[in-house]
Scaffold this motif. Structure first.
Motif, PDB file in Angstrom:
ATOM      1  N   ASP A 152       0.823  -1.210   0.000  1.00 34.73           N
ATOM      2  CA  ASP A 152       0.000   0.000   0.000  1.00 34.73           C
ATOM      3  C   ASP A 152       0.857   1.259   0.000  1.00 34.73           C
ATOM      4  O   ASP A 152       0.415   2.320  -0.446  1.00 34.73           O
ATOM      5  CB  ASP A 152      -0.951  -0.005   1.201  1.00 34.73           C
ATOM      6  N   THR A 153       2.093   1.165   0.488  1.00 36.67           N
ATOM      7  CA  THR A 153       2.992   2.322   0.498  1.00 36.67           C
ATOM      8  C   THR A 153       3.213   2.843  -0.915  1.00 36.67           C
ATOM      9  O   THR A 153       3.164   4.053  -1.160  1.00 36.67           O
ATOM     10  CB  THR A 153       4.356   1.942   1.109  1.00 36.67           C
ATOM     11  N   PRO A 159      -1.506   8.218  -8.548  1.00 35.46           N
ATOM     12  CA  PRO A 159      -2.843   8.830  -8.605  1.00 35.46           C
ATOM     13  C   PRO A 159      -3.923   7.809  -8.972  1.00 35.46           C
ATOM     14  O   PRO A 159      -3.685   6.877  -9.743  1.00 35.46           O
ATOM     15  CB  PRO A 159      -2.696   9.889  -9.707  1.00 35.46           C
ATOM     16  N   GLY A 160      -5.090   7.994  -8.399  1.00 39.75           N
ATOM     17  CA  GLY A 160      -6.215   7.124  -8.700  1.00 39.75           C
ATOM     18  C   GLY A 160      -6.618   6.304  -7.492  1.00 39.75           C
ATOM     19  O   GLY A 160      -5.896   6.216  -6.493  1.00 39.75           O
ATOM     20  N   PRO A 161      -7.790   5.672  -7.579  1.00 40.61           N
ATOM     21  CA  PRO A 161      -8.278   4.851  -6.459  1.00 40.61           C
ATOM     22  C   PRO A 161      -7.430   3.595  -6.279  1.00 40.61           C
ATOM     23  O   PRO A 161      -6.854   3.067  -7.228  1.00 40.61           O
ATOM     24  CB  PRO A 161      -9.704   4.496  -6.881  1.00 40.61           C
ATOM     25  N   VAL A 162      -7.392   3.134  -5.032  1.00 43.57           N
ATOM     26  CA  VAL A 162      -6.623   1.936  -4.695  1.00 43.57           C
ATOM     27  C   VAL A 162      -7.589   0.850  -4.254  1.00 43.57           C
ATOM     28  O   VAL A 162      -8.340   1.020  -3.292  1.00 43.57           O
ATOM     29  CB  VAL A 162      -5.599   2.224  -3.581  1.00 43.57           C
ATOM     30  N   ASP A 163      -7.560  -0.270  -4.963  1.00 43.43           N
ATOM     31  CA  ASP A 163      -8.415  -1.403  -4.634  1.00 43.43           C
ATOM     32  C   ASP A 163      -7.668  -2.303  -3.647  1.00 43.43           C
ATOM     33  O   ASP A 163      -6.505  -2.661  -3.867  1.00 43.43           O
ATOM     34  CB  ASP A 163      -8.753  -2.175  -5.913  1.00 43.43           C
ATOM     35  N   SER A 164      -8.317  -2.672  -2.575  1.00 41.38           N
ATOM     36  CA  SER A 164      -7.685  -3.525  -1.564  1.00 41.38           C
ATOM     37  C   SER A 164      -7.281  -4.884  -2.144  1.00 41.38           C
ATOM     38  O   SER A 164      -6.365  -5.531  -1.636  1.00 41.38           O
ATOM     39  CB  SER A 164      -8.632  -3.728  -0.374  1.00 41.38           C
ATOM     40  N   TYR A 165      -7.960  -5.330  -3.219  1.00 38.27           N
ATOM     41  CA  TYR A 165      -7.600  -6.597  -3.855  1.00 38.27           C
ATOM     42  C   TYR A 165      -6.248  -6.530  -4.565  1.00 38.27           C
ATOM     43  O   TYR A 165      -5.654  -7.557  -4.889  1.00 38.27           O
ATOM     44  CB  TYR A 165      -8.687  -7.009  -4.865  1.00 38.27           C
ATOM     45  N   ASP A 166      -5.795  -5.300  -4.828  1.00 34.28           N
ATOM     46  CA  ASP A 166      -4.518  -5.114  -5.516  1.00 34.28           C
ATOM     47  C   ASP A 166      -3.369  -4.852  -4.543  1.00 34.28           C
ATOM     48  O   ASP A 166      -2.282  -4.447  -4.967  1.00 34.28           O
ATOM     49  CB  ASP A 166      -4.619  -3.929  -6.497  1.00 34.28           C
ATOM     50  N   ILE A 167      -3.607  -5.072  -3.259  1.00 39.53           N
ATOM     51  CA  ILE A 167      -2.593  -4.808  -2.240  1.00 39.53           C
ATOM     52  C   ILE A 167      -2.162  -6.120  -1.585  1.00 39.53           C
ATOM     53  O   ILE A 167      -2.991  -6.973  -1.254  1.00 39.53           O
ATOM     54  CB  ILE A 167      -3.133  -3.848  -1.156  1.00 39.53           C
ATOM     55  N   LYS A 168      -0.864  -6.270  -1.402  1.00 40.15           N
ATOM     56  CA  LYS A 168      -0.303  -7.393  -0.646  1.00 40.15           C
ATOM     57  C   LYS A 168       0.945  -6.883   0.062  1.00 40.15           C
ATOM     58  O   LYS A 168       2.017  -6.775  -0.520  1.00 40.15           O
ATOM     59  CB  LYS A 168       0.052  -8.567  -1.569  1.00 40.15           C
ATOM     60  N   ASN A 169       0.774  -6.546   1.334  1.00 41.12           N
ATOM     61  CA  ASN A 169       1.896  -5.988   2.088  1.00 41.12           C
ATOM     62  C   ASN A 169       2.898  -7.084   2.453  1.00 41.12           C
ATOM     63  O   ASN A 169       2.510  -8.223   2.741  1.00 41.12           O
ATOM     64  CB  ASN A 169       1.393  -5.298   3.357  1.00 41.12           C
TER      65      ASN A 169
END
Length: 703
Positions: A152-153, A159-169
């Protein structure tokens, strides 16, 4: 060749008695009775050295040294990568550092009378192989690119919306499992083709070749007039010249576009097309170790790409691709460079892979059953003289081969495990995506290993981008498609890097008479240690520097943002590529296959006039300047051979190896200076005449 009671291999005479040529007088070795091919042979000089069985090559002290060196270099490399997006060639020096450490250790132990086993070049090779695998995880693990791009960093900076499905910390558990499975698959994917690549095709692997020469020079006794010791002296001399030459060049690089690397050798117009001599002695050394057809093929590729094709593409700006396309965007000219080069390399690799698998499947079994000799007639070998070194090394290399059924079976098992496990790590990554990745990865790994073996150039990032576009576009209608692209890119980059490194390590082992079994086991141990240590160090740095991955941080990891943006664009599929890119790429793919067919059916005396597609493709992506350096290296070798062939043949590989190592070693202190923000004291620039006059007028008015 025979074995002692302890299982050690030893060279014998025609009556079976062991030979110890280290005790022969110099005049004996230099007598006219010896065959000319043996006079300068490393293996002839080392003929009396016993070769330990593979179990004794993999010693505890070698693994201890490898672990210590690997951990230290991993810390150094991760810091360099995260801070500077630059990685020095640490794998070059693993063997040298290991030799210094172990030889000092053994001397001390020997003085105390406790030494139980001498330090052999096989053990030295094990250290190099294990460390290379260890730090390879730091290099291909994506800690500054695709892996960090999942966080997520990095996502919040774009720019633009961030989908939680596209995040893997990042977290330790899933990173270890992910890296280990992908790397182990790479370890096994090309094992059935090792004989084809190293024995039948005789791929050079310039870095591995240089490493093997250096390790051999460490362990060569002093005998004779033209011997290993003199070759070692030659290596030391040119290593020193190369190293201090790189230091001297650095002194004039204190600013943007400063230094010898920006010298317009053939004029400014040619410089803008990347046609210039780059003053990198490492590439000169590679040119001295590669055959004529490689340098010739690269030069033709440079002329076609940088001299003809790219200038033509510039005239299509605004028509075939956006005029304002970013330099690193696949929608601009970079799209042509990446996919045209990949099309040629893939076409060449597919042709040779089919040739190796299909023809080899039916022909090699008959040959191996009829005659075990590695030089029996087969469809891959050319009728050419075989050196004494090659005879001995091939015989040893073929003695401890890993069965193909074991390699293929293990790869299938790991593929099944990955297909089950990876969807739990990355939920958007469907099981059939993973299955397809593991089906095509051996072909992609062959592309990487084959191109590296011929030219010493890496195409890993290009293969990763190809996987990213394929699978991100496949998943574009579902949530998490960006994460799918990054994960697919990561699997492919890890797998192809390890697959290529295995072949390069086998090349080092081939030159040092090391067992493939001990090399493979040492690589597995190195991978296991690297998969634990590298993520641990990365997470430690991330905890100590909360801003890691952001633009203003000390560890900015700039590549991570570009990888995430690339994956976001890749969800649009191949439509992001410039106009006609796929059509031209398909044409080059078919052309590569046709050229290979032509090479196979052309008489040998004319074959070198037909370019090798893989070497031809490298300048398409990298540019022409490396080709110029390599051609200079080959030209030096050519002139040397014309003047003194008897001296050039045995010493040229050592000169080339020394140039590669000397130039590479300077990158270590240079990267430290850059990390400390210490710049060179002088700046040397080369301006066009009009600009020079304006600068002089400005300076005059200022005074």
């Amino acid at each position: 060749m025979s074995r002692t009671e302890d299982g050690e291999k030893v060279h014998t005479d025609h009556q079976g008695w062991p030979l110890d040529y280290t005790k022969l007088a110099p005049e004996t070795l230099n007598s006219n009775e010896e065959k000319p091919r043996e006079l300068h042979s490393v293996e002839f000089i080392l003929k009396g050295k016993e070769i330990p069985p593979w179990q004794r090559q993999l010693t505890l002290r070698a693994l201890v040294v490898s672990c210590a060196m690997g951990a230290f270099l991993t810390i150094y490399l991760l810091k360099m990568d995260l801070m500077l997006n630059f990685i020095p060639p640490a794998n070059l020096f693993a063997g040298g550092f290991g030799f210094v450490f172990i030889s000092t250790w053994t001397k001390l132990v020997n003085a105390s009378g406790l030494l139980s086993q001498p330090f052999t070049r096989q053990e030295n090779t094990i250290i190099h192989t294990c460390v290379d695998s260890f730090i390879g995880i730091a290099l291909s693990g994506g800690f500054s690119s695709y892996l960090l791009a999942m966080s997520d960093t990095v996502a919040k900076q774009i720019p633009g919306p961030v989908d939680s499905y596209d995040i893997k910390n990042p977290s330790l558990g899933w990173m270890i499992l992910f890296l280990f499975l992908a790397s182990c698959a790479g370890l096994l994917s090309l094992l059935p083709l090792r004989k084809f690549m190293l024995i039948d095709k005789k791929l050079t692997y310039p870095t591995g070749y240089a490493t093997g020469n250096v390790i051999n020079s460490f362990h060569t006794p002093q005998i004779g007039k033209l011997n290993g010791r003199k070759q070692g002296t030659t290596l030391s001399k040119f290593f020193t010249i190369s190293f201090f030459g790189a230091v001297y060049q650095w002194l004039f690089s204190g600013g943007s576009s400063c230094g010898f690397h920006y010298f317009p050798t053939f004029g400014l117009k040619a410089f803008q097309r990347s046609f210039h001599f780059d003053f990198h002695s490492s590439y000169i050394g590679v040119g001295m170790m590669c055959p004529f057809v490689i340098a010739y093929s690269q030069l033709l590729g440079a002329i076609l790409s940088s001299g003809i094709l790219w200038p033509f593409m510039e005239t299509k700006k605004g028509d075939w691709y956006p005029a304002d396309a970013a330099v690193r965007s696949l929608s601009g000219r970079l799209g042509y460079r990446v996919f045209l080069s990949l099309a040629i390399i893939t076409g060449d690799a597919v042709y040779h892979m089919i040739k190796a698998v299909v023809i080899g499947l039916f022909m090699h079994k008959k040959i191996d059953n009829a005659a075990r000799s590695p030089f029996a007639k087969n469809p891959f070998h050319e009728k050419s003289p075989v050196s004494y070194d090659e005879e001995v090394r091939t015989e040893i290399f073929l003695e401890d081969l890993i069965p193909d059924r074991v390699a293929v079976g293990s790869y299938i098992v790991i593929s099944v495990i990955s297909t089950v496990v990876f969807p739990f790590i990355f939920p958007p990554l469907k099981w059939y995506y993973i299955l397809i990745i593991y089906m095509i990865s051996p072909v992609l790994g062959f592309c990487k290993a084959y191109s590296t073996g011929l030219t010493d150039m890496s195409i890993t990032s290009n293969l990763g981008k190809l996987a990213m576009i394929i699978f991100a576009s496949w998943a574009r209608k579902a949530r998490g498609s960006v994460l799918v692209g990054l994960a697919a890119c990561g699997i492919v980059m890890n797998l192809v890097d390890v697959a290529s490194n295995v072949m390069e390590s086998f090349k080092v082992g081939y030159m040092t008479l090391s067992s493939p079994k001990s090399l493979l086991l040492s690589k597995l141990i190195g991978i296991l240690m690297g998969c634990v240590i590298s993520p641990s160090i990365f997470l430690y740095l991330r905890s100590r520097h909360p801003g890691l991955g952001t633009s203003g941080s000390r560890f900015s990891a700039a590549w991570s943002s570009s990888f995430r943006e690339a994956s976001m664009h890749a969800t649009s599929g191949f439509s992001i590529l410039p106009k006609h890119c796929l059509e031209i790429s398909l044409a080059f793919f078919l052309a590569a296959i046709l050229i290979n067919l032509l090479r196979d059916w052309t008489p040998k005396k004319w074959r070198n006039l037909i370019p090798i597609p893989v070497a031809f493709a490298i300048p398409f992506y990298i540019g022409a300047y490396i080709t110029i350096d390599m051609c200079v290296g080959y030209l030096i070798l050519y002139v040397w051979r014309r003047k003194n062939k008897e001296q050039a043949e045995p010493f040229a590989p050592f000169v080339g190896s020394a140039l590669v190592f000397g130039d590479g070693l300077w990158l270590f202190p240079a990267s430290v200076l850059k990390m400390k923000k210490i710049t060179a004291p002088m700046c040397m620039r080369f301006w066009p005449q009009e600009m020079s006059s304006r600068i002089e007028n400005c300076l005059s008015s200022g005074s």
